[in-house]
Design an enzyme around this catalytic site. Structure first.
Site, PDB file in Angstrom:
ATOM      1  N   GLY A 578       0.827  -1.200   0.000  1.00 55.87           N
ATOM      2  CA  GLY A 578       0.000   0.000   0.000  1.00 55.87           C
ATOM      3  C   GLY A 578       0.858   1.245   0.000  1.00 55.87           C
ATOM      4  O   GLY A 578       2.012   1.209  -0.434  1.00 55.87           O
ATOM      5  N   HIS A 771      14.178  -8.366   0.017  1.00 58.44           N
ATOM      6  CA  HIS A 771      12.876  -8.537   0.662  1.00 58.44           C
ATOM      7  C   HIS A 771      12.856  -9.930   1.268  1.00 58.44           C
ATOM      8  O   HIS A 771      13.235 -10.893   0.609  1.00 58.44           O
ATOM      9  CB  HIS A 771      11.752  -8.382  -0.367  1.00 58.44           C
ATOM     10  CG  HIS A 771      10.395  -8.270   0.255  1.00 58.44           C
ATOM     11  ND1 HIS A 771       9.790  -9.347   0.871  1.00 58.44           N
ATOM     12  CD2 HIS A 771       9.536  -7.226   0.374  1.00 58.44           C
ATOM     13  CE1 HIS A 771       8.612  -8.955   1.344  1.00 58.44           C
ATOM     14  NE2 HIS A 771       8.433  -7.671   1.056  1.00 58.44           N
ATOM     15  N   SER A 783       3.456 -10.594  -0.024  1.00 52.75           N
ATOM     16  CA  SER A 783       3.362  -9.228   0.515  1.00 52.75           C
ATOM     17  C   SER A 783       3.544  -9.164   2.025  1.00 52.75           C
ATOM     18  O   SER A 783       3.101 -10.037   2.769  1.00 52.75           O
ATOM     19  CB  SER A 783       1.996  -8.649   0.165  1.00 52.75           C
ATOM     20  OG  SER A 783       1.800  -7.452   0.865  1.00 52.75           O
ATOM     21  N   GLU A 784       4.136  -8.048   2.411  1.00 53.81           N
ATOM     22  CA  GLU A 784       4.300  -7.781   3.828  1.00 53.81           C
ATOM     23  C   GLU A 784       2.939  -7.646   4.518  1.00 53.81           C
ATOM     24  O   GLU A 784       2.824  -7.819   5.729  1.00 53.81           O
ATOM     25  CB  GLU A 784       5.073  -6.460   3.955  1.00 53.81           C
ATOM     26  CG  GLU A 784       5.770  -6.302   5.249  1.00 53.81           C
ATOM     27  CD  GLU A 784       6.914  -5.309   5.119  1.00 53.81           C
ATOM     28  OE1 GLU A 784       7.506  -5.198   4.031  1.00 53.81           O
ATOM     29  OE2 GLU A 784       7.203  -4.648   6.114  1.00 53.81           O
ATOM     30  N   ARG A 787       2.026 -10.624   6.691  1.00 54.40           N
ATOM     31  CA  ARG A 787       2.534 -10.573   8.079  1.00 54.40           C
ATOM     32  C   ARG A 787       1.816  -9.455   8.830  1.00 54.40           C
ATOM     33  O   ARG A 787       1.426  -9.624   9.983  1.00 54.40           O
ATOM     34  CB  ARG A 787       4.051 -10.335   8.086  1.00 54.40           C
ATOM     35  CG  ARG A 787       4.833 -11.623   7.855  1.00 54.40           C
ATOM     36  CD  ARG A 787       6.313 -11.347   7.704  1.00 54.40           C
ATOM     37  NE  ARG A 787       6.597 -10.735   6.415  1.00 54.40           N
ATOM     38  CZ  ARG A 787       7.503  -9.794   6.204  1.00 54.40           C
ATOM     39  NH1 ARG A 787       8.215  -9.319   7.209  1.00 54.40           N
ATOM     40  NH2 ARG A 787       7.702  -9.307   5.008  1.00 54.40           N
ATOM     41  N   ARG A 808      12.710  -4.879   6.842  1.00 59.54           N
ATOM     42  CA  ARG A 808      13.003  -5.923   5.855  1.00 59.54           C
ATOM     43  C   ARG A 808      14.431  -6.448   5.951  1.00 59.54           C
ATOM     44  O   ARG A 808      14.663  -7.649   5.797  1.00 59.54           O
ATOM     45  CB  ARG A 808      12.763  -5.369   4.448  1.00 59.54           C
ATOM     46  CG  ARG A 808      11.308  -5.124   4.212  1.00 59.54           C
ATOM     47  CD  ARG A 808      11.058  -4.437   2.911  1.00 59.54           C
ATOM     48  NE  ARG A 808       9.610  -4.389   2.687  1.00 59.54           N
ATOM     49  CZ  ARG A 808       9.044  -3.867   1.623  1.00 59.54           C
ATOM     50  NH1 ARG A 808       9.792  -3.333   0.674  1.00 59.54           N
ATOM     51  NH2 ARG A 808       7.740  -3.876   1.484  1.00 59.54           N
ATOM     52  N   HIS A 911      15.022  -6.613  -4.021  1.00 55.67           N
ATOM     53  CA  HIS A 911      13.699  -6.015  -4.133  1.00 55.67           C
ATOM     54  C   HIS A 911      13.698  -4.534  -4.487  1.00 55.67           C
ATOM     55  O   HIS A 911      12.879  -4.075  -5.255  1.00 55.67           O
ATOM     56  CB  HIS A 911      12.972  -6.221  -2.804  1.00 55.67           C
ATOM     57  CG  HIS A 911      11.554  -5.781  -2.832  1.00 55.67           C
ATOM     58  ND1 HIS A 911      10.664  -6.243  -3.769  1.00 55.67           N
ATOM     59  CD2 HIS A 911      10.858  -4.906  -2.053  1.00 55.67           C
ATOM     60  CE1 HIS A 911       9.484  -5.688  -3.571  1.00 55.67           C
ATOM     61  NE2 HIS A 911       9.579  -4.862  -2.550  1.00 55.67           N
ATOM     62  N   HIS A 912      14.621  -3.808  -3.906  1.00 57.16           N
ATOM     63  CA  HIS A 912      14.547  -2.350  -4.095  1.00 57.16           C
ATOM     64  C   HIS A 912      15.951  -1.767  -4.022  1.00 57.16           C
ATOM     65  O   HIS A 912      16.771  -2.214  -3.229  1.00 57.16           O
ATOM     66  CB  HIS A 912      13.681  -1.741  -2.984  1.00 57.16           C
ATOM     67  CG  HIS A 912      13.334  -0.303  -3.214  1.00 57.16           C
ATOM     68  ND1 HIS A 912      12.170   0.088  -3.845  1.00 57.16           N
ATOM     69  CD2 HIS A 912      13.997   0.834  -2.917  1.00 57.16           C
ATOM     70  CE1 HIS A 912      12.136   1.416  -3.902  1.00 57.16           C
ATOM     71  NE2 HIS A 912      13.237   1.887  -3.348  1.00 57.16           N
ATOM     72  N   ARG A 951      14.366   0.528   2.834  1.00 58.41           N
ATOM     73  CA  ARG A 951      13.052   1.130   2.577  1.00 58.41           C
ATOM     74  C   ARG A 951      11.974   0.379   3.338  1.00 58.41           C
ATOM     75  O   ARG A 951      11.940  -0.838   3.359  1.00 58.41           O
ATOM     76  CB  ARG A 951      12.721   1.103   1.085  1.00 58.41           C
ATOM     77  CG  ARG A 951      11.348   1.679   0.815  1.00 58.41           C
ATOM     78  CD  ARG A 951      11.011   1.719  -0.633  1.00 58.41           C
ATOM     79  NE  ARG A 951      10.904   0.412  -1.246  1.00 58.41           N
ATOM     80  CZ  ARG A 951       9.859  -0.413  -1.104  1.00 58.41           C
ATOM     81  NH1 ARG A 951       8.841  -0.067  -0.323  1.00 58.41           N
ATOM     82  NH2 ARG A 951       9.837  -1.567  -1.735  1.00 58.41           N
ATOM     83  N   GLY A 954       5.536   0.101   1.871  1.00 58.25           N
ATOM     84  CA  GLY A 954       4.507   1.139   1.762  1.00 58.25           C
ATOM     85  C   GLY A 954       5.087   2.512   1.480  1.00 58.25           C
ATOM     86  O   GLY A 954       4.365   3.449   1.121  1.00 58.25           O
TER      87      GLY A 954
END
Ligand code: ADP
Length: 978
Positions: A578, A771, A783-784, A787, A808, A911-912, A951, A954
């Site tokens: 989100g 991630h 997705s987080e 959790r 993460r 992931h990022h 990061r 969200g």
């Protein structure tokens, strides 16, 4: 004289009245075909635009069959579909029926359920339902859930309810949609129905569902309609799959249905005179076979034909070949008064004769038409060909400037069916150099050469050059694509279903020819090349690029978006959790107390205090505005959850709790289309050009290697990160060699390189996030939010080993430290229900399921006592509100105890990339001295600094929207600078 001849031969049957077996009469045989408009509200209620669209087309037509309406909320097969799935829909549908009937046409409602053709994205991430758990034979199709026997009965009852609602809304009839591979067809097809109960098996048993639907529809009509009520059935005559429905099977089913009583059958075909798709040797139009082979019951049932009817001759050919009624699709969209035009093409005398003609008896009509054709002394199908052309033949195109006038709803305007008809009438000057261009697309030993003939303002023809290797399939596709391109006067048309590669080849040939010819035209105009100019060019069509485009356009700029991949959406489309923001009106409405300062602090802590404070403060400060900006653009993120590292629920997501990415991109794209912003896909920016130290343009390279230059003073770089560029990842972090990535293939760090060449500085390049929860065989991210919704992680030993809601990097580190270097995420039915993204994981077969914990442990080859103990302890921690063992303080939502139980095996993946080019809070790119490089902005993952060393889940979506808006606004303002 000509028309006199026509009158004698045909008796002008099109305009004769017609009576259905139920007794309802149509004033003529012209019907508007049901066509998807995608223009309903998000929940399937009828919009005003839709009412006006149908009102404008009603009047002279005998009837309008309103587009397919889903009977259950698990059934919509396309966005913007309208529904008849609850009583609350009746009033909207009643307005629709009244709009049609008040103008004098009959109103019929088509009803359906999409079955396995429904995308999970349209039903809140749930898996679609179908007769059997077999995915449709198309790329990426989800595996549906097979309906239980009880659910099949419920589904039939829902069709009955839908008919009741159609009656209540004032419709004259319903059309049961047994075509287009939707649920009814899925039950009849041996391809999709592999059931062994009473709803599947041999042909007779597979026919049980369509017949039960017909029976319940008839019962509902008899119970609720005051008088007569039309019940029709639409069918696709064949399937090409093996096994699949063959024409003889369709005849069998229709004969059975006719025995149960029916008002019409409606062929679903692209052309009224289409021959078999399966038996390619047999060129007889299927309607002719139908007339010849149908049995006694079916001969009494009227037949509707559809496909390719534009002019009166087409409609006459339909009747001459045996159809009783003619449905007209695209021509009714392009010409709301189509029936009037057709009537006016007629002689006044003809018309008078038609009006006084007796009403034909049902069942005889088809035979009558065939007889007429024989009287005319030739093959019926050739009749149209024998007749001289009408003077004012209609052309199937829509003037690009006439949408409002034609009352075509915006979503329909953008729908491929209509988009392909739009001809750009705003072109003032000649665009092309007239001539024939030969394009060679030969490949793999296959020779394909096309000649593209251009006039100064239109594509005149496309032909296959001599010597081209052509098979029948390619020719059929070629002819279709050719027709679409000529009608649209553009290569940007929809591919032919099932022949994407061939379609793309034709489109590519035309694009290349257009490019060459434009170049020639330009150099001809005085030898000076006149290049296209935009105020702002945006590189990258992910979330940041699309948001920037909308804002730049709304601030007065002429905008171009270029995207190197064939589709837009970038990595953003994969975003799941989100968008974080503190102090939003959505939080306030839910009573969540939050503070920007706290959001700032927690993001700083999560990023190991490496974040650039001024950028982060701008981010936190503008986050609620960005949520409101999205809301204003029809993208509502009203549900709120949390992610690792945040102490307050501040992750905003769609109301149905589905993954944010797809929803965000489709909403942004809708806004981009509404603003007519140009997008070039398959086109990479390879250089930002400067003149006298100022940005002057961009060099683009398409997938064919063709280059072009676009002039602009402002460039926004929104190319995303570099997680999918393993060389770059290894350069900065050698220890990450061999890690899978969750990113799409386009995340290769191009923007960083483009900007470095202009002297841009970079920051935090080593900060690459892994991630923790990535399913390794598919690189699919779990997705987080799962959790965040209450799931836990356990090792292969069945033991928890970390606070799952840590940031993460920490959770990833803990997994890597396990001896097996992977873990399982464990959750239950409640968490599944509250997190729609889980349906995607189930549909992709990533989830292991069991009714009890012991069985789950067995399936995971895990010590069951350990797993049970881990859950017991965790559930006790939830009850106590305190996790003494691992210190989890957030998302201790509810005990994990609602069966069934689920597990996904996960390990970390790249992931990022937190690092990137340096920007200031205005999104302006900075050089090594910290000075602004004029004319370039960077937004989204390409820029570094906001997230520091890690990061938070969200925060990426917030980042792209906040800095996308800012960059768009700044770049648009720059246009006014000299
Ligand atoms: P963000 O989240 O920052 O918006 P995304 O990954 O969602 O980033 O989107 C970036 C988009 O930019 C992707 O669709 C990617 O294919 C595109 N892109 C990357 N490099 C180029 C390039 N050189 N030219 C055009 N588009 C590019």
């Amino acid at each position: 004289m000509k028309l006199g001849l026509r009158k004698i031969m045909t008796g002008n049957p099109l305009l004769q009245a017609f009576r259905f077996p139920c007794g309802i009469e149509l004033k003529n045989r012209l019907i508007m075909a049901p066509m998807t408009t995608c223009s309903g509200f998000y929940d399937g209620t009828v919009s005003n635009e839709l009412v006006e669209y149908y009102r404008a087309r009603a009047g002279s037509l005998g009837a309008i069959i309103v587009e397919s309406c889903f009977i259950d909320n698990s059934g919509p097969a396309f966005p913007g579909a309208i529904g008849v799935d609850s009583d609350s829909k009746i009033s909207g549908l009643a307005r629709l029926a009244a709009a049609i009937k008040d103008k004098g046409s009959r109103a019929i409602l088509q009803i359906y359920h999409g079955g396995r053709m429904v995308s999970p994205a349209l039903i809140g991430g749930r898996s679609p339902v179908a007769p059997s758990a077999i995915a449709a034979p198309r790329e990426g199709a989800p595996v549906p859930v097979a309906l239980t026997e009880a659910q099949v009965e419920e589904m039939i009852a829902k069709f009955g309810d839908a008919v009741r609602r159609a009656v209540k809304a004032g419709f004259d009839g319903v059309e049961l949609h047994g075509a287009n591979t939707y649920l009814i067809q899925q039950f009849y097809s041996p391809n999709s129905n592999r059931r062994s109960d009473k709803w599947g098996g041999n042909r007779e048993k597979r026919a049980a569902f369509p017949l039960a639907v017909l029976d319940i529809a008839t019962e509902a009509a008899q119970s609720f309609a005051d008088e007569n009520f039309i019940i029709g059935y639409r069918f696709s005559p064949e399937e090409i799959e093996e096994p699949g429905i063959r024409f003889a099977d369709s005849l069998y089913l229709l004969e059975e249905m006719a025995g149960h009583g029916l008002d019409y059958v409606h062929f679903s075909m692209g052309h009224i005179l289409r021959p078999s798709l399966v038996d390619r040797q047999d060129k007889t139009p299927l309607i002719r076979k139908f007339i010849k082979e149908r049995g006694a019951h079916l001969a009494k049932i009227p037949v509707i034909g559809v496909g390719g009817v534009v002019n009166r001759q087409d409609a006459e050919a339909a009747l001459a070949n045996g159809y009783d009624l003619v449905a007209v699709g695209k021509a009714c969209i392009a010409y709301p008064d189509w029936a009037d035009i057709i009537s006016a093409q007629d002689l006044a005398g003809d018309k008078a004769a038609a009006e006084t003609a007796p009403v034909s008896t049902p069942g005889k009509a088809g035979e009558n038409r065939a007889a007429t054709a024989v009287e005319a002394g030739g093959e019926a199908a050739d009749l149209a060909g024998l007749l001289p052309a009408e003077p004012a033949a209609l052309e199937l195109y829509i003037d690009s400037t006439k949408r409002e006038e034609l009352l075509i709803p915006e979503p329909l305007w953008r729908f491929s069916l209509v988009e392909a008809m739009i001809r750009d009438m705003s072109v003032e000057n000649a665009k092309f150099h007239a001539g024939t261009y030969q394009e060679d697309l030969s490949d793999d030993g296959l020779r394909i050469v096309m000649n593209v003939t251009l006039e100064t303002d239109r594509i005149k023809d496309i032909t296959l050059a001599a010597g081209t290797d052509i098979d029948e399939e390619f020719t059929a596709c070629f002819n279709l694509v050719r027709g679409r391109i000529l009608a649209a006067n553009s290569p940007h048309i929809d591919a032919v279903a099932g022949a994407t590669a061939q379609s793309e080849a034709v489109k590519q040939a035309v694009s290349k020819a257009l490019m060459k010819s434009s170049r020639e035209a330009l150099s001809e105009s005085g030898g000076e090349v006149v290049l296209q100019r935009y105020d702002v060019v945006i590189i990258g069509a992910g979330g940041a690029g699309l948001a920037a485009a909308i804002e730049a356009k709304d601030n007065g700029a002429k905008v171009l978006i270029v995207e190197k991949m064939p589709v837009v959406g970038g990595n953003t489309i994969k975003a799941s959790a989100g968008m974080n923001a503190a102090e939003t009106h959505f939080q306030k409405a839910k009573g969540i107390i939050d503070h920007k300062a706290l959001f700032f602090q927690e993001t700083m802590r999560g990023g190991h205090h490496k974040n650039n404070p001024s950028l982060l403060w701008y981010f936190v400060e503008h986050a609620p505005e960005a949520v409101a900006w999205l809301e204003k653009h029809g993208i509502s993120l009203s549900d709120i959850t949390t992610t690792g590292g945040m102490s307050v629920d501040r992750t905003h997501r769609p109301a149905d709790r589905s993954a944010v990415g797809g929803y965000l991109i489709s909403g942004l794209l809708k806004n981009v289309h509404q603003r007519h912003i140009d997008i070039m896909t398959n086109t990479a920016a390879s250089e930002i050009l400067r003149e006298n130290g100022k940005v002057a343009g961009v060099r683009l390279r398409d997938s064919e290697g063709e280059e072009q230059i676009i002039l602009t003073k402002g460039v926004i770089v929104a190319t995303g990160g570099f997680s999918a560029n393993s060389r770059m990842v290894e350069k900065y972090r050698p220890e990450l060699k061999g890690f899978v990535t969750t990113n799409h293939a386009g995340a290769t760090g191009d923007g960083i390189k483009l900007l470095e060449r202009l002297g841009a500085d970079v920051v935090d390049m080593k900060e690459i996030q892994i991630h923790p929860t990535v399913e390794q065989s598919s690189s699919y991210l779990i997705s987080e939010a799962v959790r965040g919704g209450g799931a836990i992680l356990v090792s292969q030993a069945g033991k928890r080993f970390v606070n799952e809601m840590e940031t993460r990097d920490k959770v990833s580190g803990a997994i890597i430290d396990l001896p097996e270097h992977y873990a399982y995420i464990i959750f239950d039915e409640q968490i599944r229900r509250e997190n729609k993204a889980v349906e995607q994981y189930i549909a992709r077969n990533l989830v292991i399921e069991a009714a009890i914990i012991v069985d789950l442990a067995a399936r995971l080859e895990m010590n069951a006592d350990n797993l049970e103990k881990s859950l017991r302890n965790y559930n006790a921690a939830v009850a106590a509100g305190e996790d003494k063992e691992f210190g989890r303080i957030t998302a201790l939502r509810q005990p994990i105890d609602k069966a069934p139980f689920y597990a996904v095996r996960i390990a970390p993946g790249i992931h990022h990339t937190m690092g990137g080019v340096k920007i200031d809070p205005d999104s302006a790119v900075l050089d090594k001295e910290g000075d602004v490089i004029e004319g370039v902005w960077a937004a989204g993952e390409v820029a570094g600094g906001v997230h520091g060393g890690n990061r938070i889940g969200g925060n990426a979506v917030a980042d792209i929207i906040i800095f996308g808006i800012t960059a768009g606004r700044q770049a648009a303002a720059h246009k006014f600078k000299r």
